[in-house]
Design a protein around this motif. Structure first.
Motif, PDB file in Angstrom:
ATOM      1  N   ARG A  18      -4.847   1.084  -1.932  1.00  0.00           N
ATOM      2  CA  ARG A  18      -4.831   0.075  -1.005  1.00  0.00           C
ATOM      3  C   ARG A  18      -3.760  -0.986  -1.773  1.00  0.00           C
ATOM      4  O   ARG A  18      -2.893  -1.696  -1.325  1.00  0.00           O
ATOM      5  CB  ARG A  18      -6.072  -0.790  -0.980  1.00  0.00           C
ATOM      6  N   TYR A  20      -1.357  -0.252  -3.839  1.00  0.00           N
ATOM      7  CA  TYR A  20       0.022   0.184  -3.694  1.00  0.00           C
ATOM      8  C   TYR A  20       0.599  -0.363  -2.546  1.00  0.00           C
ATOM      9  O   TYR A  20       1.753  -0.547  -2.244  1.00  0.00           O
ATOM     10  CB  TYR A  20       0.185   1.787  -3.815  1.00  0.00           C
ATOM     11  N   GLU A  21      -0.275  -0.528  -1.354  1.00  0.00           N
ATOM     12  CA  GLU A  21       0.152  -0.804  -0.268  1.00  0.00           C
ATOM     13  C   GLU A  21       0.365  -2.378  -0.165  1.00  0.00           C
ATOM     14  O   GLU A  21       1.527  -2.833   0.090  1.00  0.00           O
ATOM     15  CB  GLU A  21      -0.745  -0.710   0.962  1.00  0.00           C
ATOM     16  N   ASP A  22      -0.382  -3.134  -0.914  1.00  0.00           N
ATOM     17  CA  ASP A  22      -0.291  -4.370  -1.063  1.00  0.00           C
ATOM     18  C   ASP A  22       1.253  -4.797  -1.602  1.00  0.00           C
ATOM     19  O   ASP A  22       1.863  -5.763  -1.228  1.00  0.00           O
ATOM     20  CB  ASP A  22      -1.291  -5.028  -2.111  1.00  0.00           C
ATOM     21  N   GLY A  24       3.520  -2.995  -1.758  1.00  0.00           N
ATOM     22  CA  GLY A  24       4.707  -2.497  -0.930  1.00  0.00           C
ATOM     23  C   GLY A  24       5.292  -1.025  -1.452  1.00  0.00           C
ATOM     24  O   GLY A  24       6.414  -0.802  -1.248  1.00  0.00           O
ATOM     25  N   ILE A  26       3.845   1.638  -0.831  1.00  0.00           N
ATOM     26  CA  ILE A  26       3.523   2.597   0.420  1.00  0.00           C
ATOM     27  C   ILE A  26       3.535   1.904   1.813  1.00  0.00           C
ATOM     28  O   ILE A  26       3.158   0.637   1.418  1.00  0.00           O
ATOM     29  CB  ILE A  26       2.506   3.666   0.138  1.00  0.00           C
ATOM     30  N   ARG A  27       3.428   2.315   2.655  1.00  0.00           N
ATOM     31  CA  ARG A  27       3.363   1.727   4.054  1.00  0.00           C
ATOM     32  C   ARG A  27       2.459   2.651   5.065  1.00  0.00           C
ATOM     33  O   ARG A  27       3.300   3.059   5.867  1.00  0.00           O
ATOM     34  CB  ARG A  27       4.649   1.262   4.500  1.00  0.00           C
ATOM     35  N   PRO A  28       1.152   2.780   4.917  1.00  0.00           N
ATOM     36  CA  PRO A  28       0.691   3.899   5.775  1.00  0.00           C
ATOM     37  C   PRO A  28       0.771   3.323   7.194  1.00  0.00           C
ATOM     38  O   PRO A  28       0.570   2.001   7.293  1.00  0.00           O
ATOM     39  CB  PRO A  28      -0.585   3.923   4.974  1.00  0.00           C
ATOM     40  N   ARG A  30      -1.578   2.646  10.857  1.00  0.00           N
ATOM     41  CA  ARG A  30      -2.783   2.250  11.049  1.00  0.00           C
ATOM     42  C   ARG A  30      -3.471   2.677  12.313  1.00  0.00           C
ATOM     43  O   ARG A  30      -2.558   2.861  13.316  1.00  0.00           O
ATOM     44  CB  ARG A  30      -2.857   0.699  11.330  1.00  0.00           C
ATOM     45  N   ARG A  36      -6.501   2.847   7.491  1.00  0.00           N
ATOM     46  CA  ARG A  36      -5.140   3.325   7.181  1.00  0.00           C
ATOM     47  C   ARG A  36      -5.141   4.805   7.561  1.00  0.00           C
ATOM     48  O   ARG A  36      -6.285   5.564   7.398  1.00  0.00           O
ATOM     49  CB  ARG A  36      -5.125   3.191   5.743  1.00  0.00           C
ATOM     50  N   GLY A  42       2.937  10.804   3.658  1.00  0.00           N
ATOM     51  CA  GLY A  42       2.273   9.799   3.039  1.00  0.00           C
ATOM     52  C   GLY A  42       1.411  10.265   1.874  1.00  0.00           C
ATOM     53  O   GLY A  42       1.370   9.719   0.628  1.00  0.00           O
TER      54      GLY A  42
END
Lengths: 128, 128
Positions: A18, A20-22, A24, A26-28, A30, A36, A42
């Motif tokens: 999470r 890592y998404e925050d 930027g 990764i961009r999983p 939804r 996610r 991914g």
DNA sequence: ATAGGGGTTACAGTAACTGGAAGGTCAAGA
DNA sequence: TCTTGACCTTCCAGTTACTGTAACCCCTAT
């Protein structure tokens, strides 16, 4: 796959993913319910990140490495430069730690380690 | 002595000295104007901290070391135990770094580092 | 209906400083 | 006397790479 499944497969905490998404990395996608949703690419990307982190690359380096990885027109020189710079950092850190290790080993070896207050370690710290 | 003078003599930034006071590591006197006023024992204590930090001890370890230093009834065994534990940490870190260094060195050595995209470093990161 | 085991967000804390803003103090020179 | 510059003060935010916690939603099985 949900985040828990991916966490298990990559061996990293869901929290980290999470994060890592925050930031930027990764961009999983939804799901309809907001969960996610990870596909193979991914997962692959996370595994890549995991290995880069295991080699000690900083998050910012990982970002660059990922960009290079995904850029088919990259020059391997750019990757190598990054890795070499990182290697230098590692070697610097190692030699720093070895200096500490040597000093500490000497000090520890000369300390009686008994009930008495007299201690070469403290003496060294007190007077350089 | 004012903080600037002490900073020069200990080689640490004034900012760090203020921080050490904030977290209760030191307790310098104050002048009428509010300036921190250091005496020789105060300087000595900071120098002690500087050397402990240079050996990689954490702030909390430094706190304990300082307490042991000032306790005339200490047992050298307590100091030694602290130092040994720290030494173990250092050795763990070194071996971790050496693993990274070895892997990275291999990868860097096999990377052409030219204008072409093909790169063993990225290949390794991509597939373990 | 409910219990559990998922998932979500947002906020705070970690280690050890470092940078910056806004302002008080002091000694020296015009 | 005023001002300039180098000090000093406090407080708040940012750094790295997460980790913990709270409060809440979702899904499946009983």
């Amino acid at each position: 796959m949900n985040i828990g499944e991916i966490a298990k497969r990559t061996g990293m905490p869901a929290k980290t993913i999470r994060y890592y998404e925050d930031i930027g990395l990764i961009r999983p996608h939804r799901d309809a319910n907001g969960y996610r949703k990870f596909d193979e690419p991914g997962f692959h990307k996370l595994a890549f990140l995991g290995r880069a982190r295991a080699l000690g690359f900083s998050i910012e380096d990982c970002r660059k490495l990922l960009a290079l990885y995904e850029d088919e027109t990259r020059a391997s020189a750019d990757v190598k430069k990054l890795a070499q710079e990182h290697l230098r950092q590692i070697e610097g850190k190692i030699s720093q730690l070895r200096t500490m290790q040597e000093t500490l080993t000497n000090l520890v070896d000369t300390c009686a380690g008994d009930h008495r207050p007299d201690c070469p370690i403290l003496r060294d710290l007190a007077s350089g």
